[in-house]
Design an enzyme around this catalytic site. Structure first.
Site, short mmCIF file in Angstrom:
data_model
loop_
_atom_site.label_atom_id
_atom_site.label_comp_id
_atom_site.label_asym_id
_atom_site.label_seq_id
_atom_site.Cartn_x
_atom_site.Cartn_y
_atom_site.Cartn_z
N CYS A 2 0.66 -1.35 -0.23
CA CYS A 2 -0.05 -0.34 0.15
C CYS A 2 0.73 1.41 0.25
CB CYS A 2 -0.76 -0.56 1.00
SG CYS A 2 -1.61 -1.21 1.34
N ARG A 27 5.10 0.18 -6.16
CA ARG A 27 4.95 -1.36 -4.76
C ARG A 27 4.24 -1.87 -4.60
NH1 ARG A 27 6.85 2.80 -0.53
NH2 ARG A 27 5.46 1.28 0.54
N TRP A 75 -2.69 -2.58 -1.87
CA TRP A 75 -2.09 -4.08 -1.85
C TRP A 75 -3.42 -4.60 -0.73
CZ3 TRP A 75 0.25 -8.40 0.99
CH2 TRP A 75 1.22 -8.98 -0.04
N ASN A 101 -1.99 2.45 6.04
CA ASN A 101 -1.15 1.20 5.58
C ASN A 101 -0.94 0.70 7.02
OD1 ASN A 101 -0.89 2.70 3.09
ND2 ASN A 101 1.22 3.20 2.66
N GLY A 102 -0.65 -0.74 6.36
CA GLY A 102 0.07 -2.01 7.66
C GLY A 102 -1.54 -1.71 8.03
N GLU A 479 19.92 -16.33 -5.35
CA GLU A 479 19.88 -15.32 -6.20
C GLU A 479 18.92 -15.31 -7.01
OE1 GLU A 479 18.05 -13.01 -4.63
OE2 GLU A 479 18.95 -11.03 -6.09
N LYS A 483 15.46 -14.37 -8.93
CA LYS A 483 14.99 -13.24 -10.00
C LYS A 483 13.78 -13.70 -10.48
CE LYS A 483 15.82 -10.21 -9.28
NZ LYS A 483 16.39 -10.65 -7.87
N GLU A 486 10.75 -14.64 -9.34
CA GLU A 486 9.95 -13.81 -9.38
C GLU A 486 9.29 -13.04 -10.63
OE1 GLU A 486 11.38 -11.32 -6.37
OE2 GLU A 486 13.28 -11.09 -7.59
N HIS A 502 21.22 -35.82 -3.41
CA HIS A 502 20.39 -36.16 -1.98
C HIS A 502 18.62 -36.06 -2.57
CE1 HIS A 502 24.06 -37.40 -0.10
NE2 HIS A 502 24.21 -35.69 -0.39
N LYS A 601 7.03 -4.64 -3.73
CA LYS A 601 8.47 -3.72 -3.83
C LYS A 601 8.70 -4.09 -1.93
CE LYS A 601 12.31 -2.05 -4.75
NZ LYS A 601 12.98 -3.33 -5.69
#
Ligand code: G6P
Length: 606
Positions: A2, A27, A75, A101-102, A479, A483, A486, A502, A601
């Site tokens: 948000c 974001r 969001w 927000n939150g 990483e 990438k 996502e 294994h 983000k």
């Protein structure tokens, strides 16, 4: 996640709010809305989907008159991403509009209480209770109503408030969720993110938890949690608006990949003076008594920490563990004053990372933050901070944020090893020389752009991909794999090359793509055996190796060569082709590269 914007001035507010919301799009969000106050009336327009819908609905803001207002990108957390749940939310009688927000943790209890008093709720959000609580406590004094409301709320949140009876006034509240005031000339702003402010002003005030600000065109009054008026200093943001725009690139992600040589140079160079590392204000005595280091972070910042662990242990000979912040905060960690906590965060606002930092500080740990956003919560909470000077990072998938973090971890490891007397003067000088070569090596890796774009066309149809490596190569595999998943939504699994046998080797079949990282020279021969094992089962191998490593051609189907580096710093150039690979695969597959589905983000909720 948000985003919040607020404006009070002399010009029409709606276009300014819409513009601010566009800057926050990166974001991640699923609906948006604005509220504008005019002549004792609050008008609200909100909609599901992109900001463009909101612009269309308001004819770019021209259908709403009024010179003060608030806006929001949502969001979804409480309730579906639809028009009703979109912010702003308005009190039953239309007196208050609120963006938030939150999360308000005690919202169910408060909702129940308000319902018993006759308030009705249209949405499933926790925000609507704030609007109605304000209404409950409002007896003509706006600040008093805000203070009383805030005293009832549990959780982490920031709020923007508009009141029909107070034309030209907007109120901002911060409690464990970022909110920044923008100081203009005859106009003032607030926003949850500095990128929404820089087009208008670079003069900002960072609110702290518990603070409330009342803004008009000509004034900003700030109050602490007890309602006492306080003075706060103004800071100057060094980012400019160009830095937050695409500058001719098709996507922010590609622009940010290309910016990495400069970002790493800006991060490293000012800290190396006359052959010595100078780390801002960290005193020499800071490492006295440190017996172990814990690195904590989320997402890619955590993977940067995984690289850092190898480098710090190797150079400092201190045990280092890397822990996901969302795990560390809840497992009753064994920590004392001999523990150094290194917290890594691009945004400086990730909720789990903040909570882990708080938890460890309470238990006595020393704390050092590696953070990109100046004045962010993590930067301010830690004992000391080293900023990564990457500039604003807009694409959800981090690139320059990650590489500057890894570069700082290398810098820190050399600095600490020297302070602890664990490396010779010669090695110290050699490593500093290697750090200074990183920007040009990264430039050469970035120059692989067209080659990687060509390879991506060849591999774009693969649906299962493995990334394998050993030691630092393994950390880079983590990483690289993130990438790819996502932004291209292709399933990929990072694995320590020695562990493949294994279990996961059972999944290797004809044409499974295995991306093999081979830059940690000490273990190259071992990784070579792992390549043979997957090749024997039909896999296609794409290797990333150092320039001049001809052996790789005997086993791999394709190879990408990055400049040879000091092994401890090899991760920095090595990740670049993987970033480009993910980018071009996502492009081949028509994905929304800068704003991948379901991702945000800055993850400011737990
Ligand atoms: C989100 C972002 C990632 C980032 C992670 C941690 O998941 O999409 O790119 O690595 O948060 O964010 P931070 O701002 O703390 O580095």
């Amino acid at each position: 996640m948000c985003g919040i914007v607020g404006f009070a001035g002399a010009q029409p507010a709606a276009p300014i709010l819409l513009d601010g919301l566009k800057k926050l799009e990166y974001r991640g969000y699923d609906s948006a809305g604005i509220a504008v106050q005019d002549g004792g009336l609050i008008s609200v327009v909100k909609t599901r989907g992109v900001i463009k819908n909101l612009c269309d609905k308001t004819d770019n803001g021209s259908t709403l008159s009024g010179t003060s207002g608030i806006g929001h990108t949502r969001w979804a957390t409480h309730g579906a991403p639809d028009d009703v749940n979109a912010h702003p939310h308005v009190s039953n009688d239309g007196m208050f509009a609120v963006v938030h927000n939150g999360i308000i943790e005690n919202f169910a209890v408060l909702k129940d209480e308000l319902e018993k008093k006759g308030y009705r709720f249209e949405s499933q959000t926790d925000t609507e209770i704030v609007a109605n609580l304000l209404d409950l406590y409002y007896k003509g004094d706006l600040l008093e109503a805000v203070m009383k409301t805030v005293s009832r709320l549990d959780g982490s949140y920031s709020l923007g408030v508009l009141c029909a009876e107070h034309p030209g006034k907007i109120v901002a509240v911060r409690e464990k969720s970022p909110l920044i005031l923008g100081v203009g000339v005859k106009e003032n702003y607030f926003a949850s993110d500095v990128t929404a402010l820089v087009a208008h002003t670079r003069n900002v005030i960072y609110l702290d938890d518990g603070e409330v600000a009342v803004l008009t065109a000509d004034s900003i009054d700030i109050y602490n949690a007890s309602g006492k008026k306080i003075e706060k200093s103004t800071s100057r943001v060094i980012w400019d608006i160009e830095a937050a725009e695409k500058g001719g690139y098709e996507h922010f992600m590609l622009k940010e990949i290309m910016e990495q040589p400069r970002a790493i140079l800006s991060t490293l160079e000012p800290r190396i003076k006359d052959g010595r590392i100078v780390l801002d204000d960290i005193p020499d005595s800071y490492f006295d008594g440190v017996q172990r280091i814990i690195i904590t972070a989320c997402g890619s910042a955590y993977y940067a920490g995984c690289v850092g662990r190898y480098v710090i242990e190797k150079l400092c000979r201190i045990p280092v563990t890397v822990e996901l912040a969302s795990e560390l905060r809840y497992h009753d960690p064994i920590i004392d004053e001999n523990t150094l906590l290194i917290v890594i965060s691009q945004s400086g606002e990730t909720a789990d990372t903040i909570a882990a930092l708080r938890e460890c500080k309470e238990r006595g740990a020393k704390s050092l933050a590696i953070v990109n956003v100046v004045g962010s919560t993590i930067a301010r909470l830690a004992d000391y901070r080293i900023y990564t000077w990457a500039g604003p990072e807009i694409a959800v998938a981090t690139t320059k944020g990650y590489t500057t973090q890894v570069a700082v971890l290398g810098l820190f490891a050399v600095f600490a090893a020297d302070k602890l007397g664990r490396i010779t003067k010669e090695r110290y000088a050699e490593l500093i020389g290697e750090l200074l070569k990183l920007p040009s090596k990264v430039q050469r890796a970035v120059d692989l752009n067209s080659h990687i774009s060509y390879l991506a066309k060849r591999y774009a149809s693969h649906r299962d991909v493995f990334f394998i490596g050993r030691n630092i190569d393994y950390a880079v595999a983590l990483e690289g794999s993130l990438k790819l998943k996502e932004i291209s939504y292709i399933f990929s699994e990072p694995y320590a090359a020695g562990e493949l046998k294994h279990g996961p080797i059972a999944l290797i079949e004809q044409d499974t793509l295995v991306i093999t990282l081979c830059c940690y020279d000490e273990l190259f021969e071992k990784t070579l055996s792992n390549i043979e094992q997957v090749k024997a089962r039909g896999a296609t191998v794409l290797a990333v190796a150092h320039e001049g490593n001809g052996k790789i051609f005997h086993v791999a189907d394709d190879a990408v060569f990055v400049p040879d580096s000091e092994p401890l710093f090899a991760a920095v150039p090595e990740i670049i082709p993987l970033q480009l690979f993910a980018y071009y695969i996502a492009k081949e597959n028509g994905c929304d590269i800068d704003k991948p589905k379901n991702l945000a983000k800055s993850v400011t909720v737990e």
